[in-house]
Design a protein around this motif. Sequence first.
Motif, PDB file in Angstrom:
ATOM      1  N   LYS A 139       5.923  16.834   5.845  1.00 30.46           N
ATOM      2  CA  LYS A 139       5.842  17.654   5.150  1.00 30.46           C
ATOM      3  C   LYS A 139       4.551  18.525   5.233  1.00 30.46           C
ATOM      4  N   PRO A 177       2.248  15.001  10.614  1.00 25.27           N
ATOM      5  CA  PRO A 177       2.894  14.461  11.502  1.00 25.27           C
ATOM      6  C   PRO A 177       3.655  13.179  10.758  1.00 25.27           C
ATOM      7  N   VAL A 178       3.024  12.459   9.862  1.00 16.90           N
ATOM      8  CA  VAL A 178       3.657  11.295   9.290  1.00 16.90           C
ATOM      9  C   VAL A 178       4.733  11.637   8.470  1.00 16.90           C
ATOM     10  N   THR A 179       4.513  12.518   7.491  1.00 17.84           N
ATOM     11  CA  THR A 179       5.575  12.786   6.512  1.00 17.84           C
ATOM     12  C   THR A 179       6.421  13.928   6.964  1.00 17.84           C
ATOM     13  N   ARG A 182       0.883  -1.150   0.098  1.00 15.78           N
ATOM     14  CA  ARG A 182       0.102   0.006   0.232  1.00 15.78           C
ATOM     15  C   ARG A 182       0.964   1.090   0.226  1.00 15.78           C
ATOM     16  N   GLN A 183       0.555   2.171  -0.911  1.00 19.62           N
ATOM     17  CA  GLN A 183       1.495   3.337  -1.122  1.00 19.62           C
ATOM     18  C   GLN A 183       0.882   4.279   0.227  1.00 19.62           C
ATOM     19  N   ARG A 209       4.546   6.680  10.466  1.00 21.28           N
ATOM     20  CA  ARG A 209       5.601   7.367  10.312  1.00 21.28           C
ATOM     21  C   ARG A 209       6.979   6.411  10.063  1.00 21.28           C
ATOM     22  N   SER A 258      -8.696  16.220  13.855  1.00 20.33           N
ATOM     23  CA  SER A 258      -9.627  14.989  14.056  1.00 20.33           C
ATOM     24  C   SER A 258     -10.659  15.068  14.893  1.00 20.33           C
ATOM     25  N   PHE A 309       6.153   4.837   6.589  1.00 22.90           N
ATOM     26  CA  PHE A 309       6.519   5.964   5.414  1.00 22.90           C
ATOM     27  C   PHE A 309       7.835   6.210   5.395  1.00 22.90           C
TER      28      PHE A 309
END
Lengths: 658, 658
Positions: free
Chosen positions: A300, A296-298, A279-280, B626, A307, B629
Amino acid sequence: MKESWSAFDTFEPHFRPLVVIELAKDTKEETKEWLTQRIEDKKKNGGAQLLVKPLAKEDGGKIDGNENIYLVGASYLRLLLGAETVGLVKECNDNSMRTFTYSSRKTFKDFAEDNHNFLTMSECQYIIKHELENLRAKDEKMIPGYPQAKLYPGKSIVRRLLTNGILIQFFPLHDKEELKKLRHIWYSRVKISFQPLDEIRCYFGETIALYFGFLEYFTFALVPMALIGIPYYVFAWEDYDKYVMFASFNLLWSTVILEIWKRCCARMTYRWGTLLMKRQFEEPRPGFHGALGINPVTGKEEPVYSSIKKQLRIYLVSLPFVCLCLYLSLYVMMIYFDMEQLALDYHEENETSFSNLMLFVPSIIYAVVIEIMNRIYRYAAEFLTSWENHRLESSHQNHLILKVLVFNFLNCFASLFYIAFVLFDMKLLRQSLATLLITSQILNQFAEALFPYWLQKRHNKKIKKRMCASKMDSDLSLFEQINMEKEMGTYLGTFDDYLELFLQFGYVSLFSCVYPLAAVFAVLNNITETYSDALKMCKIFKRPFSEPTANIGVWQLAFETMSVISVVTNCALIGMSSQVNAIFPESKTDLILIVVLVEHILLAMKFVMAFLIPDKPRDIQIKLARLEFESLEALKRQQIKLAAESLKDETHEGKKRI
Amino acid sequence: MKESWSAFDTFEPHFRPLVVIELAKDTKEETKEWLTQRIEDKKKNGGAQLLVKPLAKEDGGKIDGNENIYLVGASYLRLLLGAETVGLVKECNDNSMRTFTYSSRKTFKDFAEDNHNFLTMSECQYIIKHELENLRAKDEKMIPGYPQAKLYPGKSIVRRLLTNGILIQFFPLHDKEELKKLRHIWYSRVKISFQPLDEIRCYFGETIALYFGFLEYFTFALVPMALIGIPYYVFAWEDYDKYVMFASFNLLWSTVILEIWKRCCARMTYRWGTLLMKRQFEEPRPGFHGALGINPVTGKEEPVYSSIKKQLRIYLVSLPFVCLCLYLSLYVMMIYFDMEQLALDYHEENETSFSNLMLFVPSIIYAVVIEIMNRIYRYAAEFLTSWENHRLESSHQNHLILKVLVFNFLNCFASLFYIAFVLFDMKLLRQSLATLLITSQILNQFAEALFPYWLQKRHNKKIKKRMCASKMDSDLSLFEQINMEKEMGTYLGTFDDYLELFLQFGYVSLFSCVYPLAAVFAVLNNITETYSDALKMCKIFKRPFSEPTANIGVWQLAFETMSVISVVTNCALIGMSSQVNAIFPESKTDLILIVVLVEHILLAMKFVMAFLIPDKPRDIQIKLARLEFESLEALKRQQIKLAAESLKDETHEGKKRI
């Protein structure tokens, strides 16, 4: 590192158009230039490094009104590298499935530097779609020529163009030759055989092939039910024990077929490579909005939306709204039953042909109102789900599906539940069930495929006449083909097709012990449905982009839930049947307790069976385990190598220090 | 590549013994030499490259009867490389958790080349255990000196030694200092506070820490039930509505606590690194046998056993046997109830003190028979599960747990079910429930911890007296410590501890509306249970090897199943209560229908709640996303790099061709 991409900077001799981009008529020249430049630009400059050509007539001259159409293609090398980027899984020479990488390309089956069929056309189109959608803004603050279309670094350009209406659409081209072949083996001859799922997958992609696979599987799975159901109708069996047997068989059967489908699905998607596809990381969906922040994940910059706010919108607005709609739908149903009663009373009083006609009025009004409500609700659901502002397309889709599913379920089955469990009228239930099932099937097939096909045919003829009356369908030039295809409808995904099957499954299983013939009609419908859906895909709609998928997703859950609900309804129906009641004349309590006991045992059996039947066939499990084992081993080797290198450095340093 | 391992071939100045190996007394010298040589041998020669020393007295002289004990340790560098091999996850300097690799060691928190506390002692012992178990035969056909102990290339040497009885045991050493500290903060002072889970995990590993975590969590989760239950006892509430409220609260509460436990567990195991730990490829368990063949996953030679034969053994032998045992257990229960009735009749007829005494006889006989049956069944279950010949330890464990669980469930609760749903005697039910719960809790704690503790204490004193009477506990030399520890019992895993909690959960939830006080007793028991279990771990047993784990595994499912069953029982109990029956005096049918309806609604609510509550807290989800990723990004970069290199080669070749 990025310099390497310049190596394949040479145009190939034959430019093969794969994807069509249609811009708005009034797009500024400045924007067009910028966009084509960005698409053609090298990877190291942040471009997509694809090939773009404006659409031209055969004689090379541009034509009025078509300056806004561009064709996108790519060199073979570029496509291979793109295949690696999207993580395509292909078959190797040793018959195992592996993620394609350019460096290991020679280990793949049918690979040759000059075999341009190694990637299917739909795979190429998927790669180009992926590359176009991942063409991102660098330091542009806005789209040139459109100051209101803001950009920020990392924003997908194509998505911004789409939301601002500058880009009207981009779609993959049909391949006339391939389509002809596919049509021929798929549906041009009436014959009893399996569908060419692998060919469908090659042409339309995995999502659509999986739908047709499920449709076919489901039809076959219904055959035993249908075969057992026929004698009930023919011999008018009304015995208690036969009904109980039929219902029990149905209830356990539905679990078995749903579990075995998972296995079939795994086997199919393994062969297609999507079971292994990683999964991308999912980008925010086009409609997602919020203040610019840090993901917070990337890490970027991208729009961020709280949320908690989303949760509040779901639980405080959407949920009450859906409940209100469900209540309204029930209310309308009650009015319908009152009207029905009124009409009946009127007919009994007067007994004229007018009163006889009046008997149909409530049903017609109800059908029309239901249809209107359905459409309004669909819009409302789409609006609400957009307003909930989900970051991911998948989460947006799931929430939308859930909303629509619940409402459709109620609309279709509430009246049947009312007849069964409030009016206790089994005869009316059987009648209503038959009417609803058969009319909805006929209407659906007409509305979904035959009518649009007729429209399309008329439209095509008009266009052809306008362009040049003498040419045959197959002789159409690229220019004419594109002009025809861009006017075709867009296939909006498999949602409505699955919904239709889901409701059909409801008709078959919820009240199966009352109307065993439902399965027969479902099988007949699905056989024609296959043809009409195939026609729809090949003739009516634009070619859709291929979408890799490993399973039917949320629909598996929906079907399983339906099969659990059907245990409850069938047990209740059997418990209420007069034959069963005749066996326990003295004590209704015993009867109910036994029915409840049987229901619990059936439910428990279903859960145990679902638990015991493995989701993947053993050979697929072994193949997956082998892949995992190999990657673990590779990782270990790599780690040992790295450790060795660092140890060498260590000792080297150590020696130096000494 | 493997040469690199020779770099750390220097002994460290201080040999720290970590693991003790005890061989059989009559082990041949030849075998001992071969084994130590294989353990010490370099990696490139297929050895484990660990340090081994025979156990010696302080003065350096060997002692009779202890020549068969060896100490195993390893250099710090070796341990770090081992940590990479087992895939240990540690905290980085930026507070994220990452898989430890030797090359990136400097990015990890608290890492320093000379900080030997970077790996905890239990981690070091786990690494050594892993390395010992993965010490594999090369070209040996048998264990030297034992022609009957066959080997084949790739067979684990330690496992073969164990199955042939040459290796009696190998166990990790206690760390007296650390253990003292742990005991101090854990249970030496009576105080209300959380358990030091992180310290327990450091000393005993994740599996045991997770058990204590669950015990603590479960105790806290029962507190609301206990608090609500007390007034029912104090004020003798017998109102219908209050009972319904209490039962509904319990039923929904049990789903909530089980779902929230998953979140707590994920948070804890993330902090400990096990949530991220990749599952290693599982080797066949020691007892697995079969003809030598090729494993389809690894492609290596190992025993192979047909899956169909295993399935046949499970379904045609084990399943009928278990059913037979369950039937037998029910039969014994029926005899017990008959005996009870006889004793009662006898007492009513005679009314002597003897007849009064006779009243207790059936219960005592039943308790003894149950205990005997339990033990025989446990042996039978272990035998059968071994005979089923599961390849994996995990699958073996799951089948064993399932068998034992079902039988224990029936033994504990069948009589209660009988009293509740056949005799309809609520008063007797309450009485039996209280008796069973309280006696089983007291007996358990006594049998499990206090009695073994007393035995151990006496035994230790004897040994100490024999060795040297004057020394204090803390002053024991390594020699004495090992001699004492090797005689200690072996902790057989958390199975019995979880089983106890599971049955307790059954007592609390299955009949909660009849006996609200059960939760109070459960809470009281669990508080003392914590202490007695802690005592057991620290004082009675050998230190167990640390076992990384990410969750409580099959027990989660067992508890969830119990909470589903308790919905059914509680609804039935409420439906049968005289208070509720008084509300529907005229129609029992209505009552049953309403109860069934409520039951279905509760079940549906439980499923929806379990579906809606995410299994992992949001921040853990983000951290996991993260990591995923980052690894995807790294993969992409690597692919681009590789593609670049191959492209350069391409163009180079291309130029050459030109």
